[in-house]
Design a protein around this motif. Structure first.
Motif, short mmCIF file in Angstrom:
data_model
loop_
_atom_site.label_atom_id
_atom_site.label_comp_id
_atom_site.label_asym_id
_atom_site.label_seq_id
_atom_site.Cartn_x
_atom_site.Cartn_y
_atom_site.Cartn_z
N VAL A 200 53.54 6.47 47.28
CA VAL A 200 54.97 6.14 47.18
C VAL A 200 55.14 4.62 47.11
CG1 VAL A 200 57.17 6.15 48.42
CG2 VAL A 200 55.75 8.22 48.34
N ARG B 124 51.33 6.18 40.15
CA ARG B 124 52.70 6.60 40.31
C ARG B 124 53.10 7.39 39.08
NH1 ARG B 124 56.59 5.23 43.70
NH2 ARG B 124 57.84 4.05 42.24
N GLY B 125 54.19 8.10 39.20
CA GLY B 125 54.69 8.84 38.05
C GLY B 125 54.85 7.90 36.88
N SER C 100 59.92 18.01 43.06
CA SER C 100 59.98 16.80 42.21
C SER C 100 59.01 15.73 42.69
CB SER C 100 61.40 16.25 42.10
OG SER C 100 62.10 16.28 43.30
N ASP D 277 56.10 15.77 40.50
CA ASP D 277 56.30 15.04 39.25
C ASP D 277 56.25 13.53 39.48
OD1 ASP D 277 56.50 17.09 37.44
OD2 ASP D 277 58.66 17.35 37.70
N GLN D 278 56.76 13.10 40.61
CA GLN D 278 56.85 11.66 40.86
C GLN D 278 55.50 11.04 41.25
OE1 GLN D 278 59.83 11.61 43.94
NE2 GLN D 278 61.54 11.68 42.49
N PHE D 279 54.77 11.72 42.13
CA PHE D 279 53.60 11.08 42.72
C PHE D 279 52.31 11.90 42.61
CE2 PHE D 279 57.38 9.75 45.21
CZ PHE D 279 57.41 8.42 44.80
N GLY E 10 62.17 1.56 42.68
CA GLY E 10 61.59 2.88 42.90
C GLY E 10 61.19 3.20 44.32
N PHE E 11 61.66 2.42 45.30
CA PHE E 11 61.26 2.66 46.68
C PHE E 11 62.37 3.28 47.54
CE2 PHE E 11 58.18 -1.08 46.13
CZ PHE E 11 57.16 -0.23 45.76
N GLN F 157 67.64 8.89 42.80
CA GLN F 157 66.94 10.05 42.27
C GLN F 157 67.87 10.98 41.51
OE1 GLN F 157 63.55 11.78 44.78
NE2 GLN F 157 64.74 10.57 46.21
N GLY G 200 66.98 14.45 39.89
CA GLY G 200 65.85 15.34 39.75
C GLY G 200 64.59 14.56 40.05
N PRO G 201 63.53 14.72 39.25
CA PRO G 201 62.29 13.99 39.51
C PRO G 201 62.34 12.53 39.08
CG PRO G 201 62.04 15.44 37.63
CD PRO G 201 63.40 15.71 38.18
N PHE H 271 63.49 8.58 38.92
CA PHE H 271 64.16 7.46 39.57
C PHE H 271 64.91 6.74 38.46
CE2 PHE H 271 60.50 8.25 42.33
CZ PHE H 271 61.09 8.23 43.59
N LYS I 183 63.76 3.16 37.47
CA LYS I 183 62.52 2.84 36.75
C LYS I 183 62.18 3.84 35.65
CE LYS I 183 58.63 3.43 39.04
NZ LYS I 183 58.08 4.73 38.59
N ASP I 184 62.53 5.09 35.81
CA ASP I 184 62.34 6.06 34.74
C ASP I 184 63.53 6.02 33.78
OD1 ASP I 184 59.97 6.95 36.01
OD2 ASP I 184 61.17 8.20 37.34
N ARG J 80 68.10 19.62 31.48
CA ARG J 80 68.07 20.57 32.60
C ARG J 80 68.89 20.04 33.78
NH1 ARG J 80 65.12 20.81 37.35
NH2 ARG J 80 63.87 18.96 37.00
#
Lengths: 157, 412, 290
Positions: free
Chosen positions: B149, B157-158, B365, B368-370, C257-258, C263, C265-266, C268, C271-272, C283
């Motif tokens: 994390v 990381r993801g 999730s 998926d993330q980690f 991202g910390f 968030q 869903g999966p 962030f 960053k995503d 979805r």
């Protein structure tokens, strides 16, 4: 009447797209070509509603006068749109006022004439009703989104 | 495998202290076993154990003098690697903007100098080196999960498409220095399910030293295993000898006991994890979320006791003159209404949505993330839930009606 | 320098500055866009240079002692001399920032997040759909498309706002409208009689611009509900899910991202995202309160 020249105009307008040619011929009998100058009033709230308009170019604003706030535009219609459905239902009166924002070309359809043809030919009446229903649903959805006031700032309310 | 006796355990605490470690271990406090600074093995909860069930935690006297005869308490090592609150920096207004100093040293965060102009002179990233005594296998896994994390571990990381993957310096420094003394579980707790999560009960790696406490009649000793060079170095300074076959077998049997307890259902629980990510993703509108929301108080206890939950808040403040500002990081929880505050409202106003977020994140999730589950099966969220909500039951309930639903489709 | 990492910082080893430390920037220009929205030009107060950014990315803007908010960058990526942000006063932090004057200091962390797909969209017709303040995060993408004009097919911008008085960048919109090869359509939800443009929801404008749905990349930014409606219309016209991109908004505290707040869903969002392909979030958009 310029039946022969108006039918192609009606045929290419999105509102009548794909309409049975026989039906197109019938309704062309109720059509006439028209144009409005900038700022020209087309109809006013409470006037008898005897027609509707297929917009070919330009822009028409539907507005309502609010005491103390002047004219408030609720919607505009442009090329490819249709203006007016109050002619379909009693009491056949306009709910809002319409005014050309800029020079506008349109085909006006005589509502009294169309109502008679629809009564005589229920298949045509149903077809027309379906097309108006689609327009009404689209406007209703749009109105609901406007009511959501998505750009509004609820923190300041 | 090596063994040492009770006096050597005390010596271990002393050696770590001499090596400059702040030694942290289990202690009795306020009716619970928590983690705090210890200076001697006498500080350990000698002869105590904990009885845990959903919404229930009770201490009981044991018949023996076990040093590590409990399971896990409300604390986890998280609080010593990812402090509940930390001052990230202080700033002072200046003519050219502002001057800053980084402040990420202590939990109190009160040892920085405001007039430090250059943060480079501070050395403020040097928190005390910490040694943890009594790290359970599930907790070792929890630490490795938080490594991912906070970007301190080897785990990727993801995938991020745009931005770099940062790592958190507050966590990284503490983690880098931490000396981990694992203690194997020889009994399962009432709410444990590590065997389901593949996180225990035996610590296999990731520790500096691993102890197994063996009490066999009058015999009371520790089997010891070193997992790193610095673990071996420390062990060298503690009197020990090679284990006999009998001693090694006794240690293995002690660990096997906790596996049997969980697997047989005598103590602890189980959770079916096959396809759990897909299960939860396709059941975001399952009626069970409404049902659990009727019981959940959104108190955030589960997130506070969870050894992997990592959410935090960033708080800015200034003094009354407006010349001096600070930034603090504090633990936060997805159960708080304001956690998802956006444009005058919460994205997740209902308890249903917040519970769903927590559990879906933890078990689905997170993968998926980690790349791993966010759950280690320690059972704390079950024990410390004031209404005894049990994450293993919630998963089972969703799985049960998910399966029924799909069977219904097949036969219909 | 106040912003450099400490010599013993673990971050130093990776050659990046402390990502939680805002860097002081000075406001060199302030333009009032609407009654509650301003645009700032910012330059570093420490004499350094500005980090390059990709259209779609955001910065965390810090009001001294009050707090920090994520704000998309809205300047031209080809002009690295100045950092431009448009922000609306809606909370304590944005209100404090909007009250700042020329010469004042604003803290900046960033840039963070994903970019609009300028590369993937090469050769496509481009449709940008903006709602309200959502024009600001799209403006850098529009600049980028204009700089590389011949790389793309038809370029259309459709923009909806609440009233004519709440339109951003009015002068620029008028300038773009006059340019050959650009379709710029603007609509408002409510107007008085002195407004000559369309009145109605932004999605109605889709029928007024020309694009080939098979080869179109659509970029959306605005209120989530507006984007959902726009996506429905785009997919009905035949634009593929992986050719529709949207900029999402969630609560953000750390932007790296910390902190976990953003968030979705999966993902962030910091960053995503904030820019996602619709295919990746379809979805999630369908689930309330996710």
């Amino acid at each position: 009447m310029k039946i022969e020249t108006l039918q192609p105009l009606l045929a290419v307008h999105p509102f009548f797209a794909g309409l049975d040619p026989e039906h197109l011929t019938i309704i062309t009998g109720c059509a006439h070509n028209t144009r409005f100058g900038a700022d020209q009033s087309i109809f006013a709230e409470g006037d008898p509603a005897n027609s509707f308009y297929l917009i070919r170019s330009g822009r028409i604003a539907l507005d309502v006068s609010i005491p103390g706030r002047g004219h408030h535009v609720v919607q505009t219609v442009e090329e490819g749109d249709v203006l007016g459905w109050s002619w379909l239902f009693p009491p056949h009166e306009w709910m809002f006022s319409a005014r050309a924002v800029e020079p506008t070309r349109a085909v006006a359809m005589n509502g009294t004439c169309l109502r008679e043809k629809c009564e005589a030919d229920p298949a045509l009446g149903y077809e027309l009703m379906k097309r108006f229903a689609a327009v009404m649903v689209e406007r209703l959805h749009a109105t609901r989104i406007q009511l959501l006031d998505v750009y509004g700032d609820k923190r300041n309310q | 495998m090596q063994v040492f006796d009770l006096s050597a355990l005390d010596r271990l605490v002393q050696v770590l202290g001499e090596r400059g470690y702040l030694v942290i271990g289990p202690v009795l406090r306020d009716g619970a076993i928590v983690y705090d600074e210890i200076t001697s093995s006498r500080d350990l909860p000698i002869g105590w154990t904990d009885l845990q069930e959903g919404g229930s935690y009770r201490l009981h006297k044991r018949a023996d003098q076990a040093r590590f005869g409990y399971v896990v308490g409300p604390h986890s090592w998280k609080r010593y690697l990812f402090p509940p609150e930390v001052r990230l920096w202080q700033l002072r207004r200046s003519r050219d903007g502002y001057l800053g100093s980084r402040q990420s040293s202590g939990q109190t965060g009160d040892n920085g100098q405001l007039d430090a102009i250059s943060p480079a002179t501070q050395g403020d990233l040097s928190p005390p080196r910490q040694a943890f005594i009594g790290v359970r296998s599930c907790e070792l896994h929890a630490i490795h999960i938080q490594d991912r994390v906070f970007g301190a571990g080897n785990g990727a990381r993801g995938a991020a498409r745009g931005t770099p993957n940062w790592h958190d310096p507050v966590y990284a420094r503490r983690r880098h220095d931490a000396f981990l003394v694992s203690v194997q579980c020889t009994q399962a707790g009432g709410t444990c399910f590590c065997t389901s999560m593949g996180t225990g009960p035996k610590a296999e790696s990731g520790f500096d030293l691993a102890l197994t406490e063996v009490i066999d009649g009058k015999e009371h000793y520790f089997a010891v295993e070193a997992g790193s060079d610095r673990g071996r170095e420390v062990l060298e300074e503690v009197p020990h000898r090679a284990a006999t076959d009998t001693e090694a077998e006794a240690a293995a049997r002690a660990v096997a006991r906790s596996v049997d307890q969980m697997d047989s259902g005598v103590r602890g629980r189980t959770m079916e994890t096959a396809g759990i990510k897909e299960l939860l993703y396709r059941n975001q509108e399952h009626p069970r979320w409404d049902e659990v929301a009727q019981r959940c108080l959104a108190c955030a206890n589960c997130t506070m006791v969870c050894p992997t939950c990592f959410c935090s808040n960033v708080e800015d403040k200034s003094d009354i003159t407006g010349e001096h500002a600070e930034r603090w990081r504090r633990w936060d929880s997805c159960f708080h209404r304001d956690f998802s505050y956006l444009h005058g409202g919460s994205v997740r106003p209902s308890t249903r949505a917040r519970y769903r977020q927590w559990m879906t994140h933890k078990l689905a999730s997170w993968i998926d993330q980690f790349g791993t589950s966010g759950c280690v099966g320690c059972g704390r969220c079950i024990t410390w839930c004031p209404v005894g909500i049990d994450i293993t039951e919630e998963v089972a309930a969703i799985r049960a009606s998910d399966a029924q639903h799909r069977e219904g489709e097949k036969s219909g | 320098m106040a912003t450099s990492a400490t010599s013993d910082s673990p971050l130093r080893e990776h050659g990046v500055a402390d990502p939680m430390m805002p860097r002081p920037f000075r406001i060199t220009r302030k333009v009032k866009e609407t009654h509650d929205t301003v645009t700032f030009d910012l330059v570093p107060a420490d004499g350094g240079t500005i980090a390059g950014f990709a259209p779609g990315q955001f910065n965390m803007l810090y009001a001294f002692g009050i707090g920090e908010v994520p704000i998309s960058i809205s300047g031209d990526p080809a002009n690295p001399e100045v950092l431009i942000h448009t922000l609306r006063a809606v909370g304590a932090v944005t209100r404090a920032l909007c009250d700042a004057r020329r010469g004042d200091i604003v803290g900046v962390r960033g840039p963070f997040g994903t970019a609009w797909p300028a590369e993937q969209a090469r050769g496509d017709d481009i449709v940008l759909i903006a709602g309200g303040i959502g024009l600001a995060p799209l403006r850098p993408a529009f600049y980028r498309f204009l700089t590389d004009r011949r790389t793309y097919g038809r370029i259309s911008l459709i923009y909806g706002a609440r009233t004519p008085a709440e339109l951003l960048y009015r002068r620029e919109l008028e300038h773009w409208r006059g340019q050959f090869g650009l379709d710029v359509e603007v609509t408002v939800d409510h107007a008085a009689a002195d407004w000559y443009g369309p009145v109605g929801v932004v999605t109605r404008l889709l029928s007024r611009v020309r694009f080939d749905p098979i080869d179109t990349t659509a970029l959306l930014c605005g209120p989530e509900v507006m984007m959902r409606f726009a996506i429905r219309d785009l997919t009905r016209l035949g634009v593929a899910d992986d050719h529709i991109f949207l900029s999402m908004e969630r609560n953000m505290k750390c932007a790296i991202g910390f902190c976990g707040h953003c968030q979705f869903g999966p993902a962030f969002v910091c960053k995503d995202g904030p820019v996602f392909s619709y295919r990746d979030v379809a979805r999630l958009l369908a689930v309330a309160e996710i």
